[in-house]
Write a protein that holds these residues in place. Structure first.
Motif, PDB file in Angstrom:
ATOM      1  N   GLY A 119       0.810  -1.214   0.000  1.00 43.97           N
ATOM      2  CA  GLY A 119       0.000   0.000   0.000  1.00 43.97           C
ATOM      3  C   GLY A 119       0.839   1.257   0.000  1.00 43.97           C
ATOM      4  O   GLY A 119       0.488   2.262  -0.628  1.00 43.97           O
ATOM      5  N   MET A 120       1.976   1.213   0.676  1.00 46.17           N
ATOM      6  CA  MET A 120       2.879   2.370   0.682  1.00 46.17           C
ATOM      7  C   MET A 120       3.502   2.568  -0.702  1.00 46.17           C
ATOM      8  O   MET A 120       3.661   3.701  -1.147  1.00 46.17           O
ATOM      9  CB  MET A 120       3.960   2.189   1.749  1.00 46.17           C
ATOM     10  CG  MET A 120       3.432   2.342   3.163  1.00 46.17           C
ATOM     11  SD  MET A 120       4.628   1.934   4.453  1.00 46.17           S
ATOM     12  CE  MET A 120       5.934   3.074   4.141  1.00 46.17           C
ATOM     13  N   GLU A 121       3.841   1.469  -1.363  1.00 43.91           N
ATOM     14  CA  GLU A 121       4.412   1.573  -2.705  1.00 43.91           C
ATOM     15  C   GLU A 121       3.391   2.144  -3.698  1.00 43.91           C
ATOM     16  O   GLU A 121       3.745   2.936  -4.562  1.00 43.91           O
ATOM     17  CB  GLU A 121       4.887   0.208  -3.192  1.00 43.91           C
ATOM     18  CG  GLU A 121       6.133  -0.286  -2.501  1.00 43.91           C
ATOM     19  CD  GLU A 121       6.480  -1.716  -2.870  1.00 43.91           C
ATOM     20  OE1 GLU A 121       5.812  -2.299  -3.760  1.00 43.91           O
ATOM     21  OE2 GLU A 121       7.413  -2.261  -2.261  1.00 43.91           O
ATOM     22  N   LYS A 122       2.139   1.718  -3.560  1.00 42.77           N
ATOM     23  CA  LYS A 122       1.077   2.205  -4.453  1.00 42.77           C
ATOM     24  C   LYS A 122       0.653   3.624  -4.121  1.00 42.77           C
ATOM     25  O   LYS A 122       0.049   4.313  -4.935  1.00 42.77           O
ATOM     26  CB  LYS A 122      -0.150   1.306  -4.365  1.00 42.77           C
ATOM     27  CG  LYS A 122      -0.011  -0.019  -5.037  1.00 42.77           C
ATOM     28  CD  LYS A 122      -1.334  -0.768  -4.924  1.00 42.77           C
ATOM     29  CE  LYS A 122      -1.319  -2.056  -5.692  1.00 42.77           C
ATOM     30  NZ  LYS A 122      -2.597  -2.779  -5.565  1.00 42.77           N
ATOM     31  N   GLY A 123       0.924   4.040  -2.905  1.00 46.33           N
ATOM     32  CA  GLY A 123       0.505   5.369  -2.485  1.00 46.33           C
ATOM     33  C   GLY A 123      -0.866   5.395  -1.833  1.00 46.33           C
ATOM     34  O   GLY A 123      -1.401   6.463  -1.555  1.00 46.33           O
TER      35      GLY A 123
END
Length: 130
Positions: A119-123
């Motif tokens: 989720g952090m990578e996807k924003g």
């Protein structure tokens, strides 16, 4: 995420009712009620014990100057596990015990950590720091 939560809210109670009726016919309603009370009491005791241990680990991490990231995830798992153990039913009890027992909580934490990282990578997940 919302669709999974929606399905969980709809399907799990229906399965719980069916399982409670089936087990009531199999072993008797009194035994089912006693099992529900016993798992609730055992779950409350285990949640309290694990929660206090997690608070101590959190304090120790802060005292040593380490970030308590895994301790926070433990605390969230214990909170959710204790909450679902208080709801009557065998499926929610199984989920609650899986979240409260450290040996079974570890693989669940790995899955949650991967989901958070994804989720952090996807924003879609943002962490704010001070």
């Amino acid at each position: 995420m919302f669709k999974w939560l929606f399905l969980f809210i709809l399907i799990v109670p229906a399965l719980e009712i069916g399982l409670l009726i089936w087990s009531g016919n199999l072993i008797g309603p009194l035994w089912v009620i006693l099992l529900i009370i016993a798992t609730g009491a055992l779950g409350a005791w285990l949640a309290k014990r694990q929660g206090l241990e997690t608070i101590r680990d959190f304090q120790n991490s802060l005292n040593m100057g380490r970030p308590p990231q895994h301790t926070l995830l433990d605390g969230a798992c214990i909170l959710v596990g204790g909450a679902v153990l208080l709801t009557p039913g065998f499926i929610t009890d199984a989920i609650g015990f899986l979240l409260l027992i450290p040996a079974t909580r570890a693989p669940i934490k790995k899955v949650v950590m991967k989901a958070i990282e994804k989720g952090m990578e996807k924003g879609t997940i943002t962490i704010h720091r001070r």
